[in-house]
Motif scaffolding. Structure first.
Motif, PDB file in Angstrom:
ATOM      1  N   GLU A  97       0.207   7.857  -5.671  1.00  9.28           N
ATOM      2  CA  GLU A  97       1.492   8.032  -6.340  1.00  9.28           C
ATOM      3  C   GLU A  97       1.637   9.298  -6.560  1.00  9.28           C
ATOM      4  N   ARG A 134      -1.381  -5.057  -7.532  1.00 11.00           N
ATOM      5  CA  ARG A 134      -1.552  -4.540  -6.510  1.00 11.00           C
ATOM      6  C   ARG A 134      -2.422  -5.130  -4.994  1.00 11.00           C
ATOM      7  N   PRO A 172      -1.560   3.993  -0.880  1.00 10.26           N
ATOM      8  CA  PRO A 172      -0.700   4.363  -1.311  1.00 10.26           C
ATOM      9  C   PRO A 172      -0.782   5.454  -2.314  1.00 10.26           C
ATOM     10  N   GLN A 229      -6.529  -0.417  -8.761  1.00 15.19           N
ATOM     11  CA  GLN A 229      -4.978  -0.029  -8.759  1.00 15.19           C
ATOM     12  C   GLN A 229      -4.915  -1.023  -7.670  1.00 15.19           C
ATOM     13  N   THR A 257     -10.039   2.732  -7.655  1.00 14.96           N
ATOM     14  CA  THR A 257      -8.616   2.915  -7.248  1.00 14.96           C
ATOM     15  C   THR A 257      -8.463   1.555  -5.878  1.00 14.96           C
TER      16      THR A 257
END
Length: 185
Positions: free
Chosen positions: A185, A170, A183, A138, A112
């Motif tokens: 999703e 990101r 965050p 991510q 992540t």
């Protein structure tokens, strides 16, 4: 390992344990870390814990610093760590450079957030971004810059690279002491 930092962290968090390469236990102990506050590991091993209703796992992957090393007794002296909570996995690369097996070792963990060192004898900005992309991370978070003052302007260069060359990736650059939640999703 910085003994002053580690002892202060353990003092501030009395129930915390230090996860470290098995070859580093004697050195950590010489820095003042009690043996009962250590959990040693190596590549291919998993540390599990369950506290206050939360289950977590810590996996270790070898880090090349600056080359990949391994001894029969001590295992890999340099490790990166994958910390998994629920569906989130954080990869903390530690000091490292890219080597052939790194992507195949990391990809199955569905990273992540990837914390990558972008200064000194570690990854270049481009290598960190490429590695994050190759493992499907991510989020990319740069780290290990500005420690010794030799990296003036590296954060600006990182941001420019990300916005100019990888606009779809990101990333997060932290201010000292800043808190952040990934965050959902």
């Amino acid at each position: 390992m910085d003994g002053v930092t580690l002892t202060a962290l353990l003092e501030a968090s009395p129930r915390a344990k230090l996860v470290l390469p098995k070859s580093g236990a004697a050195h950590a102990h010489s820095l003042g870390i009690p043996l009962d506050r250590m959990t040693t590991t190596d590549s291919g091993l998993r540390v599990e814990y369950f506290k206050e209703g939360r289950y977590g796992r810590v996996y270790a992957v070898p880090s090349a610093h600056p080359q990949l090393e391994r001894t029969p007794v001590g295992g890999y002296p340099y490790l990166g760590y994958l910390i998994r909570f629920g569906s989130q996995t954080i990869y903390h690369a530690g000091d490292c450079v890219v080597y052939d097996q790194l992507v195949p070792w990391l990809k199955p963990y569905n990273v992540t957030v990837a914390l990558m060192p972008i200064a000194g004898r570690n990854l270049s900005i481009q290598q960190a971004a490429q590695l994050a992309e190759d493992i499907g991370a991510q989020w990319l978070i740069p780290m290990h810059y500005g420690t010794f003052g030799e990296d003036a302007g590296i954060v600006t260069s990182f941001i420019e690279h990300m916005l100019g060359q990888r606009p779809g990736m990101r990333f997060k650059v932290f201010e000292p002491g800043e808190k952040w939640t990934v965050p959902v999703e």
